[in-house]
Design an enzyme around this catalytic site. Sequence first.
Site, PDB file in Angstrom:
ATOM      1  N   LYS A 179       0.745  -1.052   0.004  1.00 26.38           N
ATOM      2  CA  LYS A 179       0.047  -0.034  -0.011  1.00 26.38           C
ATOM      3  C   LYS A 179       0.955   1.186  -0.044  1.00 26.38           C
ATOM      4  CE  LYS A 179      -1.736   3.095   2.700  1.00 26.38           C
ATOM      5  NZ  LYS A 179      -1.961   4.223   1.797  1.00 26.38           N
ATOM      6  N   PRO A 180       0.923   2.055  -1.029  1.00 30.49           N
ATOM      7  CA  PRO A 180       1.743   3.339  -1.069  1.00 30.49           C
ATOM      8  C   PRO A 180       0.939   4.292  -0.336  1.00 30.49           C
ATOM      9  CG  PRO A 180       0.484   3.158  -3.176  1.00 30.49           C
ATOM     10  CD  PRO A 180      -0.024   1.672  -2.244  1.00 30.49           C
ATOM     11  N   GLU A 254      10.772   1.364   9.555  1.00 26.48           N
ATOM     12  CA  GLU A 254      11.536   2.562   9.462  1.00 26.48           C
ATOM     13  C   GLU A 254      10.796   3.905   9.710  1.00 26.48           C
ATOM     14  OE1 GLU A 254      14.588   2.406   8.366  1.00 26.48           O
ATOM     15  OE2 GLU A 254      14.889   0.274   7.801  1.00 26.48           O
ATOM     16  N   CYS A 288      13.610  11.553   5.914  1.00 28.18           N
ATOM     17  CA  CYS A 288      13.903  10.955   7.235  1.00 28.18           C
ATOM     18  C   CYS A 288      15.340  11.132   7.539  1.00 28.18           C
ATOM     19  CB  CYS A 288      13.516   9.516   7.462  1.00 28.18           C
ATOM     20  SG  CYS A 288      14.304   8.527   6.160  1.00 28.18           S
ATOM     21  N   GLU A 388      10.809  16.630  14.697  1.00 31.49           N
ATOM     22  CA  GLU A 388      11.299  16.444  13.222  1.00 31.49           C
ATOM     23  C   GLU A 388      10.829  17.571  12.409  1.00 31.49           C
ATOM     24  OE1 GLU A 388       9.782  12.815  11.344  1.00 31.49           O
ATOM     25  OE2 GLU A 388      11.395  12.667  10.207  1.00 31.49           O
TER      26      GLU A 388
HETATM   27  P1  NAP Z   1       2.765   8.589   7.855  1.00 36.31           P
HETATM   28  O1  NAP Z   1       1.723   9.519   8.007  1.00 36.31           O
HETATM   29  O2  NAP Z   1       3.144   7.601   8.911  1.00 36.31           O
HETATM   30  O3  NAP Z   1       2.328   7.541   6.478  1.00 36.31           O
HETATM   31  C1  NAP Z   1       3.081   6.391   6.036  1.00 36.31           C
HETATM   32  C2  NAP Z   1       2.400   5.393   5.515  1.00 36.31           C
HETATM   33  O4  NAP Z   1       1.491   4.882   6.758  1.00 36.31           O
HETATM   34  C3  NAP Z   1       1.266   5.902   4.382  1.00 36.31           C
HETATM   35  O5  NAP Z   1       1.096   5.260   3.459  1.00 36.31           O
HETATM   36  C4  NAP Z   1      -0.089   6.001   5.202  1.00 36.31           C
HETATM   37  O6  NAP Z   1      -1.269   5.939   4.323  1.00 36.31           O
HETATM   38  C5  NAP Z   1       0.203   4.929   6.348  1.00 36.31           C
HETATM   39  N1  NAP Z   1      -0.836   4.976   7.231  1.00 36.31           N
HETATM   40  C6  NAP Z   1      -1.341   6.063   7.881  1.00 36.31           C
HETATM   41  N2  NAP Z   1      -1.953   5.874   8.980  1.00 36.31           N
HETATM   42  C7  NAP Z   1      -1.890   4.150   9.170  1.00 36.31           C
HETATM   43  C8  NAP Z   1      -2.496   3.216   9.998  1.00 36.31           C
HETATM   44  N3  NAP Z   1      -3.293   3.726  10.933  1.00 36.31           N
HETATM   45  N4  NAP Z   1      -2.152   2.204   9.917  1.00 36.31           N
HETATM   46  C9  NAP Z   1      -1.403   1.768   8.706  1.00 36.31           C
HETATM   47  N5  NAP Z   1      -1.026   2.648   7.834  1.00 36.31           N
HETATM   48  C10 NAP Z   1      -1.299   3.823   7.994  1.00 36.31           C
HETATM   49  O7  NAP Z   1       4.037   9.157   7.317  1.00 36.31           O
HETATM   50  P2  NAP Z   1       4.422  10.144   6.111  1.00 36.31           P
HETATM   51  O8  NAP Z   1       4.042  11.516   6.554  1.00 36.31           O
HETATM   52  O9  NAP Z   1       3.905   9.509   4.706  1.00 36.31           O
HETATM   53  O10 NAP Z   1       5.925  10.028   5.821  1.00 36.31           O
HETATM   54  C11 NAP Z   1       6.689  10.722   6.580  1.00 36.31           C
HETATM   55  C12 NAP Z   1       7.430  10.138   7.863  1.00 36.31           C
HETATM   56  O11 NAP Z   1       7.940   9.074   7.160  1.00 36.31           O
HETATM   57  C13 NAP Z   1       8.528  10.928   8.509  1.00 36.31           C
HETATM   58  O12 NAP Z   1       8.212  10.833   9.853  1.00 36.31           O
HETATM   59  C14 NAP Z   1       9.641  10.267   7.956  1.00 36.31           C
HETATM   60  O13 NAP Z   1      10.878  10.568   8.833  1.00 36.31           O
HETATM   61  C15 NAP Z   1       9.470   8.886   7.689  1.00 36.31           C
HETATM   62  N6  NAP Z   1      10.177   8.187   6.909  1.00 36.31           N
HETATM   63  C16 NAP Z   1      11.279   7.226   7.207  1.00 36.31           C
HETATM   64  C17 NAP Z   1      11.934   6.541   6.497  1.00 36.31           C
HETATM   65  C18 NAP Z   1      13.020   5.511   7.188  1.00 36.31           C
HETATM   66  O14 NAP Z   1      13.477   4.738   6.320  1.00 36.31           O
HETATM   67  N7  NAP Z   1      13.126   5.392   8.437  1.00 36.31           N
HETATM   68  C19 NAP Z   1      12.044   6.810   5.185  1.00 36.31           C
HETATM   69  C20 NAP Z   1      11.158   7.698   4.734  1.00 36.31           C
HETATM   70  C21 NAP Z   1      10.361   8.354   5.633  1.00 36.31           C
HETATM   71  P3  NAP Z   1      -2.151   7.316   3.898  1.00 36.31           P
HETATM   72  O15 NAP Z   1      -1.274   8.021   2.982  1.00 36.31           O
HETATM   73  O16 NAP Z   1      -3.358   6.680   3.361  1.00 36.31           O
HETATM   74  O17 NAP Z   1      -2.308   8.197   5.171  1.00 36.31           O
END
Ligand code: NAP
Length: 486
Positions: A179-180, A254, A288, A388
């Site tokens: 799921k993207p 991650e 990140c 962050e």
């Molecule tokens: P996010 O809001 O946590 O969303 C990431 C993914 O999780 C999306 O596909 C989102 O779907 C899904 N999601 C949201 N609520 C969920 C739930 N309750 N259960 C399961 N999945 C759920 O994060 P983001 O804003 O997309 O990304 C930014 C964050 O990612 C930052 O904190 C960044 O540091 C971190 N990041 C970490 C890495 C690493 O390798 N450590 C790499 C890249 C990014 P929806 O889009 O449908 O909400």
Amino acid sequence: MKGANAGMNGLMYIGGEWREAISGQRREVRNPATGETVGSVPVCGREDVAAAIDAAHAAFRPWADLTAQERSEPLRRAFEILVERKDEIARIMTLEQGKPLAEAKAEVLFAAEFLRWYSEEAKRVYGETIPASAPHKRILVIRQPVGVVGAITPWNFPVSMLTRKIAPALAAGCTVVLKPADYTPLSAVALFRVLEDAGFPPGVVNLVTGKGSVVGAEFLENPKLGKITFTGSTEVGKQLIEGSAKYVKRISMELGGHAPFIVFEDADLEQTVDACIASKFRNAGQTCICANRIYVQDTIMDRFAAMLAGKVKALKVGNGMEPGVDIGPLIDWEALEKVEQQVQDALSKGAKLEAGGRRYVREGLNGAFYEPTVLSHVDESMDICSVETFGPVAPLIAFRTEEEVIAKANATEYGLASYVFTRDLGRAFRVSERLEYGIVGVNDPLPSVAQAPFGGWKESGLGREGGRHGLEAFLEIKYISLGLNG
Ligand code: NAP
């Protein structure tokens, strides 16, 4: 419906077929630079996710039973096709995510490297033999695929975060439902067209598009799914960790970061300023591992701040499709408001503005643009030092001694990436070894590569992606005790 997702109106890919959601619901995808609609995708319900898990489950045994060589071949083909389609896929990525086209192309090539590397590593899932404690016994250890994998990815790297999970999972013999992020599903659709054309058997790779909470709930509760691999915020990661307890589901996480970027007085200043820009301003600061706290030794602070501000003022802001643009839009207005609040909070507590500090407004650009910003005189009382920052803001914090900066750098719940800039080899080792982070870039602002283990300590994650360690995440260990007298 084979190959029916051409253009920017995507479908889900389940069991080798392109499908609408059972409910028939779709949602629009927007260009964050202009606010225009660029396409649409289905909105899945739990029943669609369950169908994808069923397809992956049915495909699992035959896929796992192939030889490693046979599994590596479509991975290699996928690498080649992705490289061929880099321009087309980069364009889709810039349209829905906003990053400059040159960065999008670099990301597609980086994403392809995971397919190439794991097509090779698929052949190296070795076992062990262990000396037994009785003469008539032998001890064997083998590694086997964990089963059906549910993968959830973020919007900031819409292709490479997908291949970093899919490639090792497939190499290990797992099948995948991915799921993207809701903001960037069209890049994922384009990637799955590559996987389809590479010839993976139906059901081996499946794509669902829809809300994270809906997909997450099905992943957690469906007993046919063996493992969840997640990249995203620490907040959502914690919810999944809690939810995984019910069935002791395997998980890899991650999560977020708050990277210290430490500049000692003996560093090559010109190169370090360029490195700081590469780390901080790539993807408009929405990564990140990007520098979140830039610690500069007090003896060189004024010079460093002036050099950095000078170069940052020359960065070009705009639509990522325009040639020469360095900084695209933030993903949405909420992200922009968070950046504004952090800057206002810092200024109100005594920080000094060296560059930027405002919204970037230009006719024809309706997106959430923020000027690349440098703040000096930043200290730990300011939110920017602990929350962050997902935006183009570089906060500079002065330090005196090595001991002091190590303590400051480690004073966070995060532990993903960190950076040290120095020409003193002893110091490079001492500081790297003391930093409580999964990744240390010594004089290197861009440490991510396919063959190395990427991942965080503390609340930045669990497990590693990339390299041979990334394959381990999709394997279970089985110990076979063999009696020879039976
Ligand atoms: P996010 O809001 O946590 O969303 C990431 C993914 O999780 C999306 O596909 C989102 O779907 C899904 N999601 C949201 N609520 C969920 C739930 N309750 N259960 C399961 N999945 C759920 O994060 P983001 O804003 O997309 O990304 C930014 C964050 O990612 C930052 O904190 C960044 O540091 C971190 N990041 C970490 C890495 C690493 O390798 N450590 C790499 C890249 C990014 P929806 O889009 O449908 O909400």
